[in-house]
Design a protein around this motif. Structure first.
Motif, short mmCIF file in Angstrom:
data_model
loop_
_atom_site.label_atom_id
_atom_site.label_comp_id
_atom_site.label_asym_id
_atom_site.label_seq_id
_atom_site.Cartn_x
_atom_site.Cartn_y
_atom_site.Cartn_z
N VAL A 296 0.84 -1.20 0.00
CA VAL A 296 0.00 0.00 0.00
C VAL A 296 0.87 1.26 0.00
N ALA A 297 1.95 1.23 0.79
CA ALA A 297 2.85 2.38 0.85
C ALA A 297 3.49 2.65 -0.51
N MET A 298 3.88 1.61 -1.23
CA MET A 298 4.46 1.79 -2.55
C MET A 298 3.44 2.36 -3.53
N ALA A 299 2.20 1.89 -3.43
CA ALA A 299 1.16 2.42 -4.32
C ALA A 299 0.90 3.90 -4.03
N LEU A 300 0.84 4.26 -2.75
CA LEU A 300 0.66 5.67 -2.39
C LEU A 300 1.83 6.52 -2.86
N PHE A 301 3.03 5.96 -2.76
CA PHE A 301 4.23 6.68 -3.20
C PHE A 301 4.19 6.94 -4.71
N CYS A 302 3.75 5.95 -5.48
CA CYS A 302 3.66 6.12 -6.93
C CYS A 302 2.61 7.18 -7.29
N ALA A 348 3.31 7.21 7.21
CA ALA A 348 2.64 6.62 8.37
C ALA A 348 2.45 5.12 8.18
N THR A 349 2.13 4.71 6.95
CA THR A 349 1.97 3.28 6.67
C THR A 349 3.28 2.53 6.87
N CYS A 350 4.36 3.13 6.43
CA CYS A 350 5.68 2.49 6.62
C CYS A 350 6.07 2.42 8.09
N TRP A 351 5.69 3.41 8.87
CA TRP A 351 5.98 3.37 10.30
C TRP A 351 5.26 2.19 10.95
N LEU A 352 4.00 2.02 10.62
CA LEU A 352 3.24 0.89 11.18
C LEU A 352 3.85 -0.43 10.74
N ALA A 353 4.20 -0.54 9.46
CA ALA A 353 4.78 -1.79 8.96
C ALA A 353 6.12 -2.08 9.62
N ALA A 354 6.94 -1.04 9.79
CA ALA A 354 8.24 -1.25 10.43
C ALA A 354 8.08 -1.72 11.87
N GLY A 355 7.09 -1.16 12.58
CA GLY A 355 6.86 -1.61 13.95
C GLY A 355 6.46 -3.07 14.02
N LEU A 356 5.60 -3.49 13.09
CA LEU A 356 5.17 -4.90 13.07
C LEU A 356 6.31 -5.82 12.65
N TYR A 357 7.18 -5.35 11.77
CA TYR A 357 8.24 -6.22 11.25
C TYR A 357 9.37 -6.40 12.26
N PHE A 358 9.74 -5.34 12.95
CA PHE A 358 10.89 -5.43 13.85
C PHE A 358 10.52 -5.85 15.27
N ALA A 359 9.23 -5.88 15.58
CA ALA A 359 8.84 -6.26 16.93
C ALA A 359 9.21 -7.69 17.29
#
Length: 371
Positions: A296-302, A348-359
Motif C-alpha cells: 500500500v505504501a508503494m502504491a501511495l508513493f507512486c 505513516a503506513t511504513c511506520w506501522l509496517a516497520a513496527g510490526l516487522y521489527f517487533a
C-alpha cells in the motif's frame, strides 16, 4: 597473610550520577518549547493591527475590518496559499501577493506624485534620470513608511497619493483574479463574485501596508521590511541580518553539544554481548502481514509521484497538461494538496509496517537475554 583489617579512616569518593539521554532529552524539550512559546506570545502581541476602517485624507471610507477579514477567509478557502504566498508563507508558483501588491501600489503612487498618472510602470520609472528617480523614490518611501494608523480610534488614514494609487491596484487585481493568468497558473474564473474579488484585494492590500509602514517607535515595518522593495524602501535591517547569522551558529552549536553529550554518556559496562544466532530466520505471521502494508505504501508513493509531476508541470503550462485541459478536473491547488498529503499517508503506513516487522526479533532478543 593478607591484612584483613578494615581501614575506617579511608575516605570514600562520592559517586555522582550523570544525566542519562532521557534526562537530557526532557531538558532540551523544556528549554526549546519555552523559547518557542515565549517567541510566539511576543509575535502574537506585536502582530500588525487590522484597522476598523481605512479612510482617505478626506475621511472617506476605503476599506473596513470586516472586508479585510472576509477577504482572508475567501483567499484561504479558495486555495490561495497553494498558488501564491503572503509574507513569504505559501507556494511560490505565483508571485508573493504581498510583494506584488506592494510594488504595484508603489508604482501607481509614484505616478500620481510624478505626473498624476496612476498607470505609471516600472519602465517609466527606469526611464527617469538618476536624480529624478532617486527623488521620486524618496517621496514614495515617505508616503509608505510613515505609519498613519491611529490606535485610539482604530483607523488607518492613507495619503492622497496612496488613495489614488490604490485605485489602480484594485483595477489590476479585478482583471487578474477574474480572468486568471496562465503564466502564474491562476485559474480563469478563480473568483467570480465581485464582492469576493474586492475583499480578497482588500486583504492583500492590508498585508502590503503592514509590510511597508514602520512599527511605532521602530525604523522597520511590522514584517521587518519583508518583502524587499527598493521603491518602497524595504531593505533588510542590519540587526536582523546579524541575528539570522547568530541563529544559524546557535543551531550548529546546539547540534554539536547534543552529539558531545551523547558520546560522553556512553558507558562500556552497559554493553551486552549478543549471542550468536542463525543468519536466516523464518518470517513470523506478523512479519508476513507487513507485505500488504508496504505494498500500500508503494502504491501511495507512486500516486504521490504522479501528483508531483502534474503539480510541477503547472509551472510550465498553467492551463493544462500537454494540451489536455486537466485544470477543469484537477486544478493546481488540488494536485499540490494531494502531493503533500500522500507523503503523510505512505510514511505513516511504513511506520506501522516497520513496527510490526521489527517487533518479533526484538521480543525474542529480550527473551533470550533475560533467559
Amino acid at each position: 597473610m593478607a591484612d584483613s583489617t578494615i581501614n575506617l579512616g579511608a575516605k570514600v569518593q562520592p559517586q555522582y550520577k550523570r544525566w542519562g539521554l532521557p534526562a537530557w532529552l526532557v531538558f532540551i524539550c523544556v528549554v526549546t518549547f519555552t523559547v518557542l512559546l515565549s517567541a510566539g506570545a511576543v509575535i502574537y502581541k506585536n502582530a500588525p493591527p487590522i484597522p476598523d476602517k481605512i479612510v482617505s485624507s478626506q475621511q472617506e471610507i476605503i476599506l473596513t475590518h470586516d472586508q479585510i477579514e472576509h477577504g482572508q477567509i475567501t483567499y484561504l478557502g479558495r486555495g490561495g496559499q497553494h498558488i501564491g504566498s503572503i509574507w513569504g508563507h505559501g507556494s511560490y508558483l505565483a508571485p508573493d501577493w504581498t510583494a506584488d501588491v506592494l510594488h504595484r501600489w508603489g508604482l501607481a503612487t509614484a505616478g500620481v506624485l510624478y505626473n498624476n498618472d496612476r498607470t505609471f510602470s516600472q519602465e517609466d520609472l527606469e526611464a527617469l534620470s538618476d536624480v529624478e528617480r532617486a527623488t521620486l523614490q524618496a517621496r514614495v518611501q515617505q508616503e509608505f513608511k510613515i505609519n498613519r494608523y491611529a490606535e485610539d480610534v482604530d483607523t488607518l488614514t492613507l495619503s492622497p497619493a496612496q488613495t489614488k494609487g490604490l485605485e489602480q491596484v484594485f483595477a489590476d487585481y479585478h482583471e487578474l483574479l477574474s480572468n486568471g493568468s496562465a503564466i502564474h497558473s491562476i485559474p480563469r474564473g478563480w473568483f467570480k463574485d465581485e464582492s469576493e474579488i474586492h475583499d480578497v484585494t482588500a486583504f492583500l492590500t492590508w498585508t502590503a501596508w503592514s509590510a511597508s509602514a514602520n512599527r511605532p517607535n521602530a525604523p522597520f515595518s511590522y514584517t521587518a521590511n519583508f518583502p524587499h522593495d527598493d521603491l518602497i524602501g524595504n531593505n533588510a535591517p542590519g540587526q536582523f541580518v546579524i541575528w539570522s547569522i547568530v541563529s544559524v551558529i546557535v543551531l550548529i552549536a546546539g547540534i554539536a553539544g547534543f552529539i558531545f553529550i551523547y558520546l560522553t554518556q556512553e558507558d562500556a559496562d552497559e554493553i551486552q554481548v549478543v549471542e550468536s544466532r542463525p543468519s536466516i530466520r523464518i518470517a513470523t505471521p506478523s512479519q508476513k502481514a507487513t507485505t500488504l502494508f508496504f505494498g500500500v505504501a508503494m502504491a501511495l508513493f507512486c500516486v504521490q509521484i504522479l501528483m508531483g509531476m502534474v503539480t510541477a508541470h503547472y509551472a510550465v503550462e498553467g492551463e493544462g497538461f500537454y494540451g489536455v485541459p486537466i485544470q477543469d478536473y484537477l486544478p493546481y491547488a488540488a494536485s499540490r494538496t494531494w502531493h503533500l498529503q500522500l507523503a503523510v499517508f505512505w510514511i505513516a503506513t511504513c511506520w506501522l509496517a516497520a513496527g510490526l516487522y521489527f517487533a518479533p526479533p526484538l521480543v525474542s532478543l529480550n527473551i533470550g537475554v533475560g533467559g
